[in-house]
Write an enzyme that holds these catalytic residues in place. Structure first.
Site, PDB file in Angstrom:
ATOM      1  N   THR A  80       2.140  -0.141   8.642  1.00  0.00           N
ATOM      2  CA  THR A  80       1.859  -1.241   7.711  1.00  0.00           C
ATOM      3  C   THR A  80       0.600  -1.963   8.190  1.00  0.00           C
ATOM      4  O   THR A  80       0.329  -2.033   9.389  1.00  0.00           O
ATOM      5  CB  THR A  80       3.028  -2.238   7.623  1.00  0.00           C
ATOM      6  N   ALA A  81      -0.134  -2.537   7.249  1.00  0.00           N
ATOM      7  CA  ALA A  81      -1.488  -3.015   7.528  1.00  0.00           C
ATOM      8  C   ALA A  81      -1.517  -4.399   8.160  1.00  0.00           C
ATOM      9  O   ALA A  81      -0.630  -5.217   7.938  1.00  0.00           O
ATOM     10  CB  ALA A  81      -2.291  -3.039   6.230  1.00  0.00           C
ATOM     11  N   SER A 108      -0.774   1.882  11.930  1.00  0.00           N
ATOM     12  CA  SER A 108      -1.492   1.959  10.666  1.00  0.00           C
ATOM     13  C   SER A 108      -2.982   2.214  10.868  1.00  0.00           C
ATOM     14  O   SER A 108      -3.601   1.696  11.804  1.00  0.00           O
ATOM     15  CB  SER A 108      -1.302   0.659   9.877  1.00  0.00           C
ATOM     16  N   THR A 157      -1.524  10.153   5.291  1.00  0.00           N
ATOM     17  CA  THR A 157      -1.062   9.524   4.054  1.00  0.00           C
ATOM     18  C   THR A 157      -1.839  10.131   2.893  1.00  0.00           C
ATOM     19  O   THR A 157      -3.065  10.023   2.830  1.00  0.00           O
ATOM     20  CB  THR A 157      -1.247   8.005   4.114  1.00  0.00           C
ATOM     21  N   ARG A 166      -2.247  -3.748  -7.583  1.00  0.00           N
ATOM     22  CA  ARG A 166      -1.339  -4.745  -7.009  1.00  0.00           C
ATOM     23  C   ARG A 166      -1.761  -6.119  -7.531  1.00  0.00           C
ATOM     24  O   ARG A 166      -2.698  -6.739  -7.026  1.00  0.00           O
ATOM     25  CB  ARG A 166      -1.385  -4.658  -5.490  1.00  0.00           C
ATOM     26  N   GLY A 285      10.973   3.431   2.488  1.00  0.00           N
ATOM     27  CA  GLY A 285      11.075   2.759   1.202  1.00  0.00           C
ATOM     28  C   GLY A 285      12.460   2.241   0.900  1.00  0.00           C
ATOM     29  O   GLY A 285      13.387   3.013   0.672  1.00  0.00           O
ATOM     30  N   VAL A 287      14.746   0.596   2.744  1.00  0.00           N
ATOM     31  CA  VAL A 287      15.787   0.525   3.779  1.00  0.00           C
ATOM     32  C   VAL A 287      15.926  -0.926   4.250  1.00  0.00           C
ATOM     33  O   VAL A 287      14.991  -1.489   4.829  1.00  0.00           O
ATOM     34  CB  VAL A 287      15.457   1.451   4.965  1.00  0.00           C
TER      35      VAL A 287
END
Length: 364
Positions: A80-81, A108, A157, A166, A285, A287
């Site tokens: 994650t970024a 990441s 990725t 977004r 995704g 969880v």
């Protein structure tokens, strides 16, 4: 003094209170209508258990092995970024928490801390996430740095030829922070335009021509095993095995790319059937509970990756918060194993769960 969180959802609320709205929305948001964002979580809710009784569960072994690395539980930290948006220590704090919990962290590509800083922070097994940019030599340099600093695998990725829309980031005029790993390799100048520059920056830098044939190029520049992240169909799963990947991550990018793509837990079993055990399959995704970890394993995953919950823990309570998020999931997973009659991970089978499809079929 505020009460200690007792589940991951409470960490999310603490993060919402701790973070500026722009940063919270960046972490929490999904693409367009956010249908898939909701479905990633809700699809788990539609899977029920078939517990077995009178099984000796006086000792529960959560441990498993991923690419020959033993970890304490099948729970890995997803890439994650920009963790420094959540906490000043950034990915260094996350890495230390992962090490203390004896699990794998996937660093990441868009990390706030450099590959070298994270590698020096603690002794642990780490994988490196890779995006391939138009300037291929940048990818080669990053791969070499990861390999030189002891990273054990690459996670390519593959679902981002363009950045998903977004809308929260657009409304908030979210601007990309500088990327430390790209200093000296690519312009890290922050745009000062009037809207979010994330989509435009990705379009300018990410190689949208990347295709299956390029896996051969990637394998030619590294000795590290390559996992491919972003697979949702049996066709792509078969192709991934054919080109020689070391593992598959069933992922829809945290529902941040293509809205109305399937929830990952709904896509998992089709991928598992296509792969037929030839390579390990992981899932990310949605969880949020130890029960979710169990359901993913019952449907054929070897482990799950958690992304947003880690960032929420980091934002709320730093390194300790990340550690508590992992420990909470492990504790819930252990309880689920005990109550379903599974003394070890290898005892979790397809017969322990019932999907919505099976429930509907039984009513016909």
């Amino acid at each position: 003094m505020a009460a200690e969180p007792v589940n991951l959802n409470e960490f999310q609320e603490l993060a919402r209170l701790a973070l500026p709205k722009m940063y919270y929305d960046f972490y929490a948001g999904g693409a367009e209508d956010e249908h898939t964002l909701k479905e990633n979580v809700e699809a788990f809710h539609r899977i029920t258990f078939r517990p077995r009784i009178l099984v000796d569960v006086s000792r529960i072994d959560l441990s498993t092995t991923i690419l020959d690395y033993k970890i304490s539980a099948p729970i890995i930290i997803a890439p994650t970024a920009w963790h420094k948006l959540a906490n000043p220590e950034g990915e260094v704090a996350t890495a230390r928490a992962a090490a203390s919990c004896n699990t794998i962290m996937v660093l990441s590509f868009t990390s706030s801390c450099s590959i070298e800083e994270v590698a020096a922070s603690c002794n642990a097994v780490r994988f490196y996430q890779l995006y391939v940019l138009k300037k291929r030599d940048i990818a080669a340099t990053l791969v070499q740095r990861a390999e030189r600093n002891g990273f054990k695998a690459l996670v390519l990725t593959a679902d981002t030829p363009r950045l998903g829309r977004r809308e929260a980031d657009i409304k908030n005029k979210m601007i990309k922070p500088q990327l430390k790993n790209l200093e000296g390799l690519l312009s890290t100048k922050v745009s000062s335009d009037t809207g979010s520059n994330l989509e435009a920056d990705a379009k300018e830098t990410v190689d949208a021509s990347l295709s299956w044939k390029d896996l051969e190029w990637l394998r030619s520049i590294t000795n590290l095993p390559i996992l491919i992240k972003g697979i949702l169909t049996r066709e792509d799963a078969i192709k991934a095995v054919e080109v020689g990947v070391a593992g598959i991550i069933v992922s829809n990018h945290g529902a941040r790319q293509l809205d109305y793509s399937p929830a990952t837990i709904s896509a998992l079993e089709g991928v598992v059937h296509a792969v037929k055990g030839r390579v390990p399959i992981l899932l990310d995704g949605g969880v949020r509970r130890g029960t979710d970890v169990f359901k993913a394993l019952a449907l054929g995953a070897q482990a799950v990756l958690i992304g947003r919950p880690v960032v929420y823990g980091l934002a709320a309570k730093g390194e300790y918060g990340v550690r508590r998020v992992i420990e909470m999931l492990k504790d819930e997973f252990e309880l689920t194993m005990a109550l379903t009659g599974c003394p070890s991970v290898k005892h979790i089978t397809r017969k322990h769960v019932r999907t919505e499809h099976e429930r509907i079929h039984s009513m016909l």
